[in-house]
Design a protein around this motif. Sequence first.
Motif, PDB file in Angstrom:
ATOM      1  N   ILE A 118       0.849  -1.187   0.000  1.00  0.00           N
ATOM      2  CA  ILE A 118       0.000   0.000   0.000  1.00  0.00           C
ATOM      3  C   ILE A 118       0.890   1.243   0.000  1.00  0.00           C
ATOM      4  CG2 ILE A 118      -1.812   1.299   1.184  1.00  0.00           C
ATOM      5  CD1 ILE A 118      -2.915  -1.361   0.474  1.00  0.00           C
ATOM      6  N   SER A 119       0.938   1.936  -1.116  1.00  0.00           N
ATOM      7  CA  SER A 119       1.571   3.249  -1.174  1.00  0.00           C
ATOM      8  C   SER A 119       0.455   4.273  -1.045  1.00  0.00           C
ATOM      9  CB  SER A 119       2.308   3.440  -2.493  1.00  0.00           C
ATOM     10  OG  SER A 119       3.281   2.433  -2.679  1.00  0.00           O
ATOM     11  N   ARG A 120       0.762   5.427  -0.451  1.00  0.00           N
ATOM     12  CA  ARG A 120      -0.355   6.350  -0.215  1.00  0.00           C
ATOM     13  C   ARG A 120       0.107   7.780  -0.054  1.00  0.00           C
ATOM     14  NH1 ARG A 120       3.264   5.247   3.506  1.00  0.00           N
ATOM     15  NH2 ARG A 120       2.712   5.660   5.664  1.00  0.00           N
ATOM     16  N   GLN A 121      -0.774   8.685  -0.434  1.00  0.00           N
ATOM     17  CA  GLN A 121      -0.577  10.090  -0.121  1.00  0.00           C
ATOM     18  C   GLN A 121      -0.824  10.291   1.370  1.00  0.00           C
ATOM     19  OE1 GLN A 121      -3.397  12.041  -2.797  1.00  0.00           O
ATOM     20  NE2 GLN A 121      -1.689  12.829  -4.004  1.00  0.00           N
ATOM     21  N   ILE A 135      -3.084   4.694  -2.840  1.00  0.00           N
ATOM     22  CA  ILE A 135      -4.268   5.360  -2.287  1.00  0.00           C
ATOM     23  C   ILE A 135      -4.052   6.874  -2.333  1.00  0.00           C
ATOM     24  CG2 ILE A 135      -5.787   5.606  -0.290  1.00  0.00           C
ATOM     25  CD1 ILE A 135      -5.771   2.773  -1.434  1.00  0.00           C
ATOM     26  N   HIS A 136      -5.020   7.587  -2.882  1.00  0.00           N
ATOM     27  CA  HIS A 136      -4.932   9.040  -2.975  1.00  0.00           C
ATOM     28  C   HIS A 136      -6.287   9.652  -2.668  1.00  0.00           C
ATOM     29  CE1 HIS A 136      -6.968   9.261  -6.979  1.00  0.00           C
ATOM     30  NE2 HIS A 136      -6.534   8.012  -7.046  1.00  0.00           N
ATOM     31  N   ALA A 137      -6.315  10.954  -2.509  1.00  0.00           N
ATOM     32  CA  ALA A 137      -7.566  11.685  -2.286  1.00  0.00           C
ATOM     33  C   ALA A 137      -7.304  13.156  -2.565  1.00  0.00           C
ATOM     34  CB  ALA A 137      -8.065  11.479  -0.853  1.00  0.00           C
ATOM     35  N   SER A 138      -8.365  13.927  -2.669  1.00  0.00           N
ATOM     36  CA  SER A 138      -8.223  15.358  -2.940  1.00  0.00           C
ATOM     37  C   SER A 138      -7.539  16.048  -1.762  1.00  0.00           C
ATOM     38  CB  SER A 138      -9.594  15.994  -3.180  1.00  0.00           C
ATOM     39  OG  SER A 138     -10.339  16.008  -1.966  1.00  0.00           O
ATOM     40  N   MET A 139      -6.938  17.183  -2.047  1.00  0.00           N
ATOM     41  CA  MET A 139      -6.295  17.971  -1.003  1.00  0.00           C
ATOM     42  C   MET A 139      -7.288  18.334   0.095  1.00  0.00           C
ATOM     43  SD  MET A 139      -3.381  19.428  -0.082  1.00  0.00           S
ATOM     44  CE  MET A 139      -2.394  19.616  -1.575  1.00  0.00           C
ATOM     45  N   GLU A 140      -8.496  18.702  -0.281  1.00  0.00           N
ATOM     46  CA  GLU A 140      -9.503  19.121   0.690  1.00  0.00           C
ATOM     47  C   GLU A 140      -9.875  17.978   1.641  1.00  0.00           C
ATOM     48  OE1 GLU A 140      -9.593  19.754  -2.571  1.00  0.00           O
ATOM     49  OE2 GLU A 140      -9.196  21.913  -2.407  1.00  0.00           O
ATOM     50  N   GLY A 148     -11.068   9.384  -0.948  1.00  0.00           N
ATOM     51  CA  GLY A 148     -11.982  10.466  -0.630  1.00  0.00           C
ATOM     52  C   GLY A 148     -13.328  10.298  -1.303  1.00  0.00           C
ATOM     53  N   GLU A 149     -13.324   9.759  -2.514  1.00  0.00           N
ATOM     54  CA  GLU A 149     -14.567   9.538  -3.255  1.00  0.00           C
ATOM     55  C   GLU A 149     -15.187   8.185  -2.939  1.00  0.00           C
ATOM     56  OE1 GLU A 149     -16.233  11.682  -5.219  1.00  0.00           O
ATOM     57  OE2 GLU A 149     -14.739  13.161  -4.597  1.00  0.00           O
ATOM     58  N   LEU A 150     -14.365   7.153  -2.843  1.00  0.00           N
ATOM     59  CA  LEU A 150     -14.878   5.793  -2.638  1.00  0.00           C
ATOM     60  C   LEU A 150     -15.167   5.470  -1.182  1.00  0.00           C
ATOM     61  CD1 LEU A 150     -12.426   3.903  -5.023  1.00  0.00           C
ATOM     62  CD2 LEU A 150     -14.833   4.440  -5.472  1.00  0.00           C
ATOM     63  N   GLY A 151     -14.419   6.089  -0.287  1.00  0.00           N
ATOM     64  CA  GLY A 151     -14.551   5.770   1.128  1.00  0.00           C
ATOM     65  C   GLY A 151     -13.618   4.619   1.510  1.00  0.00           C
ATOM     66  N   ILE A 152     -13.283   4.552   2.774  1.00  0.00           N
ATOM     67  CA  ILE A 152     -12.353   3.541   3.275  1.00  0.00           C
ATOM     68  C   ILE A 152     -12.876   2.128   3.025  1.00  0.00           C
ATOM     69  CG2 ILE A 152     -11.233   2.602   5.341  1.00  0.00           C
ATOM     70  CD1 ILE A 152     -10.056   5.280   4.522  1.00  0.00           C
TER      71      ILE A 152
END
Length: 199
Positions: free
Chosen positions: A8-11, A123-128, A181-185
């Motif tokens: 798992i690599s992630r922001q 795993i990534h997500a928006s800054m907000e 952020g869009e899909l959820g954990i």
Amino acid sequence: MGYQIITISRQFGSGGRTIGREVAAKLGIPCYDHEIIDRLEEESGFARDYIADKGEYASHGSIFANGIASGKNNLHSASNQDYLWVLQKKILTDIAKKGPCVIVGRCADYILDKDFDCLRVFIHASMEKRAHRIVEVYGARKDSPKKRLKKKDRQRKAYYKYYTETQWGVAKNYHIALDSGELGIDKCVDIIAAVYNHE
């Protein structure tokens, strides 16, 4: 043949650590994250905070100056960060040899890919959404959440590029890239587990 290891690599702030833990629990296999720092602390003698910082992040660009002369895989003339890199490779390989598991961060996707059947996840997500999450999880700090995120992303990207000569976070380098952020954990966990179990 199915996958053996999930990396798992992630922001920073994307929930990658939580996703890794929950995937491992769902699959009934070990998850290694802080446990790797424990091993590095025990075997290197360095302080835990130092290892946590130097094991995934480049500091102030000095990593580039350190490594050019020393060589990334030469312990005799290496910087402390280079030494930790070589030791980290050994520890990750030892862990992977024990059997199926989830490994969070630590460039495991690159280190293990040639010798093990790895499912590489980013795993990534928006800054907000990441900014909101780090305040919830880590609390407010002097620096703004977005400033902290930009710094962490920049340092992690530099560290990964230096030691792997590969671009961190580029979709083609992973089997799955998920927007938590869009899909959820929970949905991210379900997708990773389903792909891992697929033959």
